[in-house]
Design a protein around this motif. Structure first.
Motif, short mmCIF file in Angstrom:
data_model
loop_
_atom_site.label_atom_id
_atom_site.label_comp_id
_atom_site.label_asym_id
_atom_site.label_seq_id
_atom_site.Cartn_x
_atom_site.Cartn_y
_atom_site.Cartn_z
N ALA A 186 0.40 -1.08 -0.23
CA ALA A 186 -0.13 -0.29 0.09
C ALA A 186 0.84 1.40 0.08
CB ALA A 186 -0.65 0.45 1.25
N VAL A 190 6.22 1.65 -7.53
CA VAL A 190 5.75 0.62 -8.79
C VAL A 190 6.54 -0.01 -8.57
CG1 VAL A 190 5.70 -0.50 -10.46
CG2 VAL A 190 3.88 2.48 -9.79
N ARG A 194 7.01 -4.85 -6.51
CA ARG A 194 7.45 -5.40 -7.65
C ARG A 194 8.53 -6.42 -6.87
NH1 ARG A 194 4.02 -5.64 -11.24
NH2 ARG A 194 4.60 -7.34 -10.17
N GLU A 198 7.85 -10.48 -6.10
CA GLU A 198 8.37 -11.22 -5.41
C GLU A 198 8.66 -12.17 -4.48
OE1 GLU A 198 10.87 -13.50 -7.78
OE2 GLU A 198 9.28 -11.79 -8.92
N LEU A 201 6.51 -14.27 -3.68
CA LEU A 201 6.48 -16.09 -4.15
C LEU A 201 7.72 -16.81 -4.05
CD1 LEU A 201 5.95 -13.96 -8.06
CD2 LEU A 201 4.49 -15.61 -7.09
N HIS A 215 -5.99 -3.99 -1.05
CA HIS A 215 -6.74 -3.16 -2.15
C HIS A 215 -6.58 -3.49 -3.72
CE1 HIS A 215 -8.44 -1.11 1.53
NE2 HIS A 215 -9.95 -1.17 0.42
N ASN A 216 -5.55 -3.70 -4.06
CA ASN A 216 -4.56 -3.63 -4.94
C ASN A 216 -5.04 -4.92 -5.99
OD1 ASN A 216 -2.98 -3.79 -7.56
ND2 ASN A 216 -1.68 -1.76 -6.29
N MET A 217 -5.55 -4.64 -6.83
CA MET A 217 -6.62 -5.41 -7.03
C MET A 217 -5.16 -7.05 -8.22
SD MET A 217 -9.62 -6.51 -6.63
CE MET A 217 -10.75 -6.07 -5.53
N PRO A 218 -4.11 -5.82 -9.00
CA PRO A 218 -3.47 -6.89 -9.69
C PRO A 218 -2.58 -7.25 -9.16
CG PRO A 218 -3.75 -4.13 -10.38
CD PRO A 218 -4.57 -4.79 -9.17
N PHE A 221 -3.76 -10.58 -7.85
CA PHE A 221 -4.65 -11.78 -9.01
C PHE A 221 -2.35 -11.88 -9.77
CE2 PHE A 221 -8.36 -12.12 -10.58
CZ PHE A 221 -9.35 -11.79 -9.68
N GLU A 222 -2.08 -11.10 -9.70
CA GLU A 222 -0.73 -11.41 -9.80
C GLU A 222 -0.10 -12.99 -9.14
OE1 GLU A 222 2.19 -8.25 -10.99
OE2 GLU A 222 3.58 -9.80 -10.27
N MET A 246 -10.68 -9.23 -12.62
CA MET A 246 -10.69 -8.55 -11.80
C MET A 246 -11.99 -7.86 -11.57
SD MET A 246 -7.22 -6.72 -11.70
CE MET A 246 -6.27 -6.58 -12.92
N MET A 253 -17.51 -8.90 -4.84
CA MET A 253 -17.24 -7.85 -3.42
C MET A 253 -18.01 -6.64 -3.22
SD MET A 253 -13.21 -5.97 -3.56
CE MET A 253 -13.71 -4.68 -3.18
#
Lengths: 271, 377
Positions: A186, A190, A194, A198, A201, A215-218, A221-222, A246, A253
């Protein structure tokens, strides 16, 4: 790397019928929750849907009025965040819970400092500073986070992403079962976001499951294997981020779209 | 209150979204070296960063400048061994109470009752031993216990009632002060009275003259008192606890950001109670040093100890916002106050000028602290 959908796996962390009221406000209303081994579970929901309350219960910061929390199928009762931590659940809070004036190494071990062995540690309570520094350095290097000299830097001299990195490193260093991350991107730009994704993961590759509240959908979903959608105090859907868009998620939601049929909850269909 | 950065971005910003790349595609982001904190290395910024890492530099420099300055103004009289030894004696009580104050300020609190705790403890020791006929060791222990209990009470009220430390200790300052006057009936115990029954209470005033031990006759009667040695011992002990033990780290973390400290499992309330109790204890030791210094027990002694202790801590670089500062700094701070008072007096300036200078020093010190803290974005 794929969703661990195929093999039926018992949830590591589970909640059944959680209820929490604050005065007359019902923050969560019979909410369920499942986290499977080795997965990243995204948790999304509109503001006020009760997701932070649920997470606080899982992290031991709040106690539910009803319902139960289970680990490996056995009920657990966390009276404080310390209990949850003892059970192997580490949380990366939104405010990171770092102490800015203390160094990176000191922050990593804050609240669980190690003493020197022998009389010096037992009687004089001398901290094993060299040992803690060494381990902090190892941790951060494993996660590819920091250059070696920086464990002695005060945290306040670090950038937002680096601070996030320290908090994540601390959680993964001590979290043996579950890592909960509350809005980890949040406050980040950018590039730094990232880096944190990373990192998540990477943690997942090590086999530690992660609960990602965002709250950050991308971002959700990533990295998420499954997405838990919270609405009006309860879980109304679990979707497979590869099978839904999304905008579907946002629609579910906000109530604009009916949640997918119940069989989607639990096991996403094998690809 | 706290300058903790807490930005919160709202819901998804669709334009800023990265494409839905599979995880592997983000791998290149991983080898990008982590961005170090931006380093705009203008000279001012460099000084700021240096001071940030070594905050005791400033008090040290001020002390050095003060000493050099007064060497010119007051000449040889300032550097006379007797004068230097006098400064140390004058500074001892400020430093001792300042150590207690530093502990409390590190937790982002303040203790306005340190002076009152000290005087009350000294009155308890003195009156029990001299007037009530209590055996001296017991009277001494009672005095130490009094100060410690007062500190404990401060800690309890601060943590249980969740009141600002400023208000709590402003209240207990009056309470302890009133108890002190009620109990002592505002009477002073004179030197002779104490010396007959309880010389132990005056032991901290004993001066070890250096020329008695070493062939350094030019030093004249210069020396160190037991009280000063005691203060230095406690300074070392406290510094050790703060720097080398988990409790010390927790004190800093509690003052830095109590919420975060709580989240990582530090018992913030327990830490606070321990700090206030410790402060009370240190003040009761200061009481013993006070009796040695003035030889008598007066309910009106040490009136300036409260503000002096805060002055020493603040000039020494301890931040009133908590989490930053050191015992070394406070010792420098106390010495600065001592050196300036002494030097200005030798230079023939009135008390008023000394107060004015010390006042300016405080403002400069706090302004500097603010400037250094601004680095913590």
């Amino acid at each position: 790397m794929n969703a661990p959908g195929a093999a039926p796996s018992a949830p590591v962390l589970q909640a059944r019928g959680l209820v929490k009221r604050f005065g007359k406000v019902v923050a969560i209303d019979h909410a369920d929750f499942d986290l499977k081994p080795g997965e990243i579970l995204g948790v999304i929901g509109d503001n006020g849907a009760g997701k932070s309350t649920m997470i606080k219960i899982l992290a031991g910061a709040l106690r539910p009025d009803a319902g139960e929390v289970l680990m490996d199928g056995r009920p657990v009762h966390f009276r404080s965040p310390l209990d949850a931590r003892a059970a192997g659940i580490e949380t990366v809070y939104q405010n990171l819970a770092l102490s800015p004036a203390l160094t990176v190494a000191e922050n990593m071990f804050l609240g669980r400092e190690r003493r020197r062995p022998g009389l010096v540690g037992a009687f004089f309570r001398h901290l094993d500073r060299a040992g803690m520094r060494r381990e902090a350095r190892e941790r951060l290097t494993t996660l590819g986070l920091l250059t070696v000299q920086s464990v002695d830097q005060p945290v306040e001299t670090l950038s937002g992403g680096q601070r996030q990195g320290i908090a994540v490193a601390r959680a993964t260093a001590f979290g043996t079962r579950v890592v909960i991350m509350d809005e980890p991107t949040a406050a980040l730009g950018v590039k730094e976001s990232r880096k944190v994704l990373e990192l998540m993961l990477d943690v997942k590759r090590r086999g530690l499951p992660i609960v990602l509240i965002s709250h950050n959908m991308p971002h959700v979903f990533e990295v998420a294997d499954r997405v838990h959608i919270h609405r009006l105090g309860r879980r109304i859907a679990i979707i497979d981020p590869k099978a839904h868009s999304m905008s579907d998620a946002v629609a579910i939601m906000t109530g604009a779209m009916k949640p997918p049929p119940a069989e989607a909850i639990g096991e996403p269909p094998p690809a | 209150m706290k300058g903790a950065p807490r930005r919160r971005l709202t819901m998804t910003n669709e334009t800023e979204m990265a494409p839905l790349v599979p995880a592997a595609a983000t791998a290149e982001a991983a080898d990008a070296t982590p961005a170090r904190a931006e380093e705009h290395r203008s000279p001012g910024r460099r000084v700021q960063q240096f001071l940030h890492v070594y905050p005791t530099t400033i008090p040290f420099l001020v002390l050095l400048l003060g000493v050099i300055g007064f060497a010119f103004i007051a000449g040889g009289r300032f550097f006379h061994p007797l004068n230097l030894s006098l400064i140390l004696q004058q500074v001892t009580i400020i430093a001792m109470v300042g150590i207690a104050q530093t502990l409390v300020i590190l937790t982002a609190g303040i203790d306005l009752s340190v002076g009152a705790m000290m005087v009350l403890s000294s009155v308890v020791m003195g009156r029990l031993a001299v007037l009530s006929g209590v055996p001296v060791p017991l009277a001494f222990a009672a005095g130490i216990l009094t100060g410690t209990a007062c500190g404990f009470a401060n800690g309890l009220v601060v943590t249980r009632l969740r009141l600002p430390p400023f208000i709590v200790t402003l209240g207990t300052w009056s309470v302890f002060g009133a108890v002190n006057l009620l109990y002592s009936k505002n009477q002073t115990l004179r030197y002779q009275e104490i010396a007959e029954v309880a010389p132990f209470l005056q032991a901290t005033g004993r001066l070890f003259k250096i020329h008695d031990y070493l062939p350094l006759d030019f030093l004249g009667g210069a020396g160190v008192t037991t009280g000063s040695l005691l203060m230095i011992a406690f300074a070392f002990l406290t510094a050790y606890v703060l720097r080398r033990t988990a409790f010390g780290r927790h004190v800093y973390a509690t003052g830095d950001d109590p919420e975060s400290a709580q989240l990582v499992g530090i018992h913030v309330d327990r830490t606070l109670v321990a700090v206030y109790t410790l402060a009370g204890f240190l003040c009761s030791v200061a009481a013993w040093i006070l009796i040695g210094r003035i030889g008598a027990v007066s309910p009106n002694a040490g009136a300036t100890a409260n503000l002096d202790s805060i002055t020493a801590a603040v000039i020494g670089g301890t931040s009133l916002f908590g989490g930053r500062g050191s015992i070394t700094g406070t010792l420098f701070g106390a010495l600065i106050v001592g050196v300036f008072r002494n030097g200005l007096a030798l230079a023939g300036l009135q008390n008023t000028w000394q107060e004015l200078t010390v006042g300016l020093l405080i403002i400069v010190a706090v302004a500097l602290d603010q400037w250094i803290r601004r680095l913590a974005t």
